[in-house]
Design a protein around this motif. Structure first.
Motif, PDB file in Angstrom:
ATOM      1  N   GLU A 151      13.597  27.997 -29.833  1.00  0.00           N
ATOM      2  CA  GLU A 151      14.087  27.485 -28.546  1.00  0.00           C
ATOM      3  C   GLU A 151      13.478  28.252 -27.377  1.00  0.00           C
ATOM      4  O   GLU A 151      13.125  27.680 -26.359  1.00  0.00           O
ATOM      5  N   ASP A 152      13.375  29.572 -27.545  1.00  0.00           N
ATOM      6  CA  ASP A 152      12.829  30.380 -26.462  1.00  0.00           C
ATOM      7  C   ASP A 152      11.398  29.981 -26.154  1.00  0.00           C
ATOM      8  O   ASP A 152      10.992  29.872 -24.993  1.00  0.00           O
ATOM      9  N   GLN A 153      10.625  29.735 -27.216  1.00  0.00           N
ATOM     10  CA  GLN A 153       9.223  29.377 -27.001  1.00  0.00           C
ATOM     11  C   GLN A 153       9.098  28.032 -26.297  1.00  0.00           C
ATOM     12  O   GLN A 153       8.257  27.866 -25.419  1.00  0.00           O
ATOM     13  N   ALA A 154       9.975  27.084 -26.693  1.00  0.00           N
ATOM     14  CA  ALA A 154       9.943  25.775 -26.042  1.00  0.00           C
ATOM     15  C   ALA A 154      10.237  25.934 -24.557  1.00  0.00           C
ATOM     16  O   ALA A 154       9.589  25.327 -23.701  1.00  0.00           O
ATOM     17  N   ALA A 155      11.215  26.798 -24.241  1.00  0.00           N
ATOM     18  CA  ALA A 155      11.566  27.029 -22.837  1.00  0.00           C
ATOM     19  C   ALA A 155      10.389  27.653 -22.092  1.00  0.00           C
ATOM     20  O   ALA A 155      10.061  27.261 -20.963  1.00  0.00           O
ATOM     21  N   ILE A 156       9.731  28.612 -22.736  1.00  0.00           N
ATOM     22  CA  ILE A 156       8.587  29.268 -22.102  1.00  0.00           C
ATOM     23  C   ILE A 156       7.472  28.265 -21.821  1.00  0.00           C
ATOM     24  O   ILE A 156       6.889  28.235 -20.735  1.00  0.00           O
TER      25      ILE A 156
END
Lengths: 208, 249
Positions: free
Chosen positions: B180-185
């Motif tokens: 999820e964090d990578q998608a947000a980034i």
């Protein structure tokens, strides 16, 4: 040999501008990655780093060939008005290649035989092989024939600084010696001691 | 032509009109026939080339590459044709148009993987696929690509279309889940033209500085999805998401 294709394209530009009697002049075309800020930083990820190194090697060789530059030193990235500033720096995005990264790049290019350390025994300056020594040997031999220098003794100075500029003008002595060595193996040149140093004599020969 | 004055002149005029019409249709018929003949000849030549070199094209990678380059330099799409499969596909037995497009997608994804870590923006993928297909390749749409990627899924290469929060699309070609964090980034980086720093994530997503830093470092070091820039004017170190940057091949 991907970088050779790339070089060829720049050569085409060069030949084109020559053919048009220098009516127009196409400058060196920097690749788009040159305007990407992270291109000027060494990448920690091995795969990414390999890509960046390849792009840099290609770019450096293409530029050297275009400007006929033989030497590249780590310090060249520091001077804003040097021969290499256009490639090693990008003032528009305020980036320059850092000395530590350039040192690594030079080592990578030496490892691939795209350059050799000059002088030997240090790692801060190289002679670039934008033509391989074998190719230089052919260029040198062709030049010697076309300018009628067969069977006479020539000094290195007469080759590196001829009255009429040649493709070999300013070629570093170390590379010139290597080139002559290659010709000598096929009986097309002979290294000779002359009064104030060394000289060379060229022979017709076929290269076989 | 002399114009008569009697009634017979009308007949004569009508007659000559008819003759001219006949002649004109004969001429255009001849032209059409000629074109057909040329087309047939071209088709036979192509067919002969395809059958004689079929094995080399399928087996020899270097020859196939040269063949594709030849096609692209004369502006012929090796997959195109009157039917869905195309002459080439038919002659070479390469299969369905859709699978062919899939192969081209894989080609682009694999050849750009080194520099974008296996994540490519849809627009960029389309641009490169069109370039690969040559002049007639303009008809390839985003939908075609999405459909082709679906046909690739059984192969298990991990090909997947990812839709970001701002409805932009990325194509992933590594069998690795984006957390999820990578998608947000990725979403933030797309808005910024590729550049991202930890503070942006702290400010916009309310993450702690540590979480932002760890997520970014993972993207650089573990996955090769980002490039590092240590000369950033504002924060010293910035990260650049390569799938949001434009490249020349």
């Amino acid at each position: 040999m991907k970088h050779l294709d790339f070089l060829e394209i720049y050569m085409l530009f060069f030949v084109k501008s020559e053919a048009a009697n220098k009516l127009y002049f196409i400058g060196f075309l920097l690749p788009s990655i040159h305007s990407a800020p992270p291109f000027f930083t060494q990448q920690p990820h091995p795969g990414t780093n390999a890509t960046a190194t390849e792009q840099w090697s290609t770019l450096i060789l293409a530029y050297a060939r275009y400007r006929k530059l033989f030497l590249l030193r780590v310090e060249d990235a520091e001077t804003a008005d040097g021969d290499w500033a256009e490639v090693l720096r990008n003032e528009r995005i305020n980036r320059k290649i850092l000395p530590s990264y350039l040192t690594t790049l030079l080592a990578a290019m030496v490892a691939k035989n795209l350059a050799v350390f000059e002088p030997a025994g240090q790692t801060r300056s190289v002679v670039l092989h934008w033509r391989l020594p074998d190719e230089w040997a052919e260029v040198l031999h062709t030049w010697a024939i076309s300018t009628g220098q067969l069977n006479t003794i020539m000094t290195f100075y007469e080759i590196t600084d001829p009255p009429v500029p040649s493709p070999l003008s300013n070629i570093p002595i170390s590379l010139l010696k290597k080139t002559i060595g290659i010709l000598a193996k096929t009986g097309r040149a002979q290294l000779i001691a002359v009064a104030d140093g060394e000289g060379v004599r060229f022979f017709q020969g076929t290269g076989r | 032509m002399r114009r008569g004055v009697g009634l017979a002149a009308f007949d004569r005029q009508q007659q000559s009109n008819r003759s001219f019409a006949q002649l004109s249709s004969q001429l255009s018929q001849a032209q059409v026939d000629n074109l057909h003949a040329q087309l047939n000849q071209f088709r036979t030549a192509l067919a002969r080339f395809a059958t004689t070199h079929r094995d080399s094209i399928r087996k020899d990678a270097a020859f196939r590459h040269a063949f594709q380059q030849m096609c692209s330099s004369i502006g012929v799409d090796p997959l195109a044709g009157p039917r869905k499969g195309g002459w080439w596909a038919e002659m070479l037995g390469l299969g369905d148009w859709q699978y062919e497009l899939g192969v081209q997608i894989v080609d682009v994804c694999v050849s750009t993987r080194e520099r974008n870590g296996g994540l490519i923006e849809m627009d960029e993928l389309l641009r490169l696929v069109r370039k690969l297909r040559g002049v007639g390749g303009g008809q390839v749409t985003e939908e075609d690509v999405v459909r082709s990627i679906k046909t690739l899924q059984p192969l298990g290469g991990g090909y997947e279309v990812i839709v970001l929060s701002d409805s932009r699309k990325l194509v992933r070609s590594v069998p690795k889940e984006l957390d999820e964090d990578q998608a947000a980034i990725l979403a933030v980086a797309q808005q910024e033209g590729g550049r991202i720093v930890a503070d942006m994530l702290v400010a916009r997503k309310g993450w702690t500085h540590n979480r932002a830093k760890t997520a970014l470092d993972n993207m650089v070091l573990r996955d090769g999805l980002c490039w590092l820039d240590e000369q950033d004017e504002f924060s010293g170190t910035a990260y650049w998401v390569t799938s949001a940057m434009k490249w020349d091949v």
